[in-house]
Design an enzyme around this catalytic site. Structure first.
Site, short mmCIF file in Angstrom:
data_model
loop_
_atom_site.label_atom_id
_atom_site.label_comp_id
_atom_site.label_asym_id
_atom_site.label_seq_id
_atom_site.Cartn_x
_atom_site.Cartn_y
_atom_site.Cartn_z
N ASP A 1 9.96 12.10 1.94
CA ASP A 1 9.50 10.83 2.27
C ASP A 1 9.76 9.95 1.11
O ASP A 1 10.51 8.90 0.90
CB ASP A 1 8.16 10.65 2.63
N LYS B 1 8.14 22.16 -5.82
CA LYS B 1 7.27 22.19 -6.87
C LYS B 1 6.63 23.52 -6.98
O LYS B 1 5.45 23.73 -6.90
CB LYS B 1 6.15 21.06 -6.84
N ASP C 1 9.90 16.18 -9.26
CA ASP C 1 9.84 15.16 -10.40
C ASP C 1 11.20 15.29 -11.04
O ASP C 1 11.93 14.17 -11.45
CB ASP C 1 8.87 15.33 -11.51
N ASP D 1 13.30 7.06 -0.29
CA ASP D 1 13.23 5.54 -0.65
C ASP D 1 13.92 5.43 -2.02
O ASP D 1 14.76 4.41 -2.16
CB ASP D 1 11.80 5.35 -0.78
N TYR E 1 1.60 15.70 6.33
CA TYR E 1 1.62 14.97 7.64
C TYR E 1 0.86 15.46 8.91
O TYR E 1 0.78 14.98 9.96
CB TYR E 1 3.13 14.83 7.72
C1 IPM Z 1 9.33 6.87 6.75
C2 IPM Z 1 8.08 6.23 6.79
C3 IPM Z 1 7.10 6.93 7.45
C4 IPM Z 1 6.95 8.28 6.81
C5 IPM Z 1 5.78 6.19 7.67
C6 IPM Z 1 5.82 4.76 8.32
C7 IPM Z 1 4.65 7.04 8.43
O1 IPM Z 1 7.90 5.85 5.39
O2 IPM Z 1 10.03 6.90 7.90
O3 IPM Z 1 9.70 7.37 5.90
O4 IPM Z 1 5.91 8.55 5.96
O5 IPM Z 1 7.58 9.22 7.35
MN MN Z 2 9.10 6.73 3.98
#
Ligand code: IPM
Ligand code: MN
Length: 369
Positions: A264, A207, A240, A268, A138
């Site tokens: 990140d 990792k 992983d 999710d 990032y």
């Molecule tokens: C999150 C999002 C952001 C990230 C994106 C929108 C840049 O996916 O907040 O997890 O990668 O951090």
């Molecule tokens: Mn994200």
């Protein structure tokens, strides 16, 4: 005198403004009950502002935001703007410039919420991911040459300083040490662990078998710091394998600490195991500065203005904000009210299937505080 908090509100794009409105409704109900007040100042930064003015963020945006006690964010990202412009220009810029080096993402299955994991209950899915929020790929270090030709070469580096790892790990250790006590240890610990004095577990997700320099540095940093936290049992898991265990045995996790990109991705996955984006909140924390709280689901543009989006994630982000402002009782009351609603009222967490409109869900949660 009762406390007053100054909050900068960034409703943002898509359904952001709708869910933020419900967050504020619930915050105000909690403030009335627990005897504090909140002043809100709204900034309309986002896709529409960019399209109308050409400005992504004013130059002094961060200086303005530093004057507040906290920032409450809806969602950034619009289908009318090329991907990356708003995300990098607003969300990432604020996280970096305000040095919000922790992205705290709780993973908690609430009662009544469906999980795609077979035979798992709220007792099994209850952990926290501490995602480092300022480094890694990032940082944007890299570049490309011969761009657009068959010989194109592109580099984007995973960058970390030891100091970045140390400050993130310190936060994670403190959190782990606070999350459980001797009287109420994390239930994944064995009898031997408890006899050895452990109350909590901190898992580093990395990792180290490939990213030997960067993840190796994180692992050394963790092991050195562990000496200061005798109640925290350290564990290590490759990213992983972490994904695998998050699905197969989520009860094996208490606190996970990880680098930005891995964090990140795994959050999710984690969010989906706990009911999805409609219920997942996060905090971008600068423990020494101003922090920003957000639902992590994004702007969901196709539902904009329909009153069908689930505001629970934004409401939980608001609760997390109160917790970090020190209003822990009010924060817990909001969480309890959300859990009551998911357990007893909402038919589903999905947009349009809740059995209530966005603002009715906000009303229910506010009324139950
Ligand atoms: C999150 C999002 C952001 C990230 C994106 C929108 C840049 O996916 O907040 O997890 O990668 O951090
Ligand atoms: Mn994200």
């Amino acid at each position: 005198m009762s406390k007053n908090y100054k909050i900068a509100v960034l409703p943002g794009d898509g359904t952001g403004p709708e869910v933020v409105a419900e967050g504020i409704k619930v915050l105000n109900a909690a403030a009335a009950k627990y005897g504090f007040s909140l002043d809100y100042t709204t900034y309309n930064w986002g896709g529409d502002h960019y399209l109308a003015t050409g400005e992504i963020l004013p130059d002094d945006a961060c200086d303005q935001l530093r004057k507040y006690d906290a920032v409450f964010l809806g969602a950034i990202g619009s289908p009318k703007v090329k991907p990356g412009i708003l995300e990098k220009g607003i969300l990432l810029k604020l996280r970096f410039e305000l040095d919000q080096y922790i992205n705290l993402r709780p993973v908690k299955l609430l009662p009544g919420v469906e999980t795609p994991l077979a035979n798992k209950t709220p007792a099994d899915i209850d952990y926290v991911v501490v995602r480092e929020n300022t480094g890694d790929v990032y940082t944007g270090m890299g570049g490309s040459a011969a761009t657009g030709t068959p010989n194109e070469v592109a580099v984007q580096e995973m960058v970390y300083t030891r100091a970045q790892a140390d400050r993130c790990l310190k936060f994670a250790f403190e959190l782990a040490a606070k999350r459980h006590t001797k009287e109420n240890p994390w239930k994944g610990l064995s009898k031997e662990d408890i006899e050895a004095g452990y109350t909590s577990q901190l898992t580093l997700c990395g990792k180290t078998n490939v990213l030997t320099y960067v993840c190796g540095m994180w692992e050394r940093a963790m092991n050195e710091m562990a000496k200061q936290y005798p109640t925290v049992k350290c564990a290590y898991c490759h990213v992983d394998a972490t994904c695998m265990w998050m699905v197969k045995n989520p009860e094996w996790f208490d606190v996970i600490v990880t680098t930005n990109m891995f964090g990140d991705i795994i959050t999710d996955l984690a969010a989906m195991t706990a009911g999805g984006m409609g219920i997942s909140a996060g905090g971008n924390l600068n423990p020494e500065g101003v922090s920003m709280f957000e639902p992590i689901g994004g702007s969901a543009p196709k539902y904009t203005g329909m009153g069908v989006i689930n505001p629970c994630a934004a409401i939980l982000a608001a609760a997390m904000m109160l917790e970090y402002l020190g209003e822990t009782e009010a924060a817990a009351a909001i969480e309890k009210s959300v859990a009551y609603c998911t357990g007893n009222k909402l038919k589903s967490l999905s947009a349009g299937k809740m059995g209530y409109s966005t603002s009715e869900v906000g009303d229910l949660i506010a009324a139950n505080i």
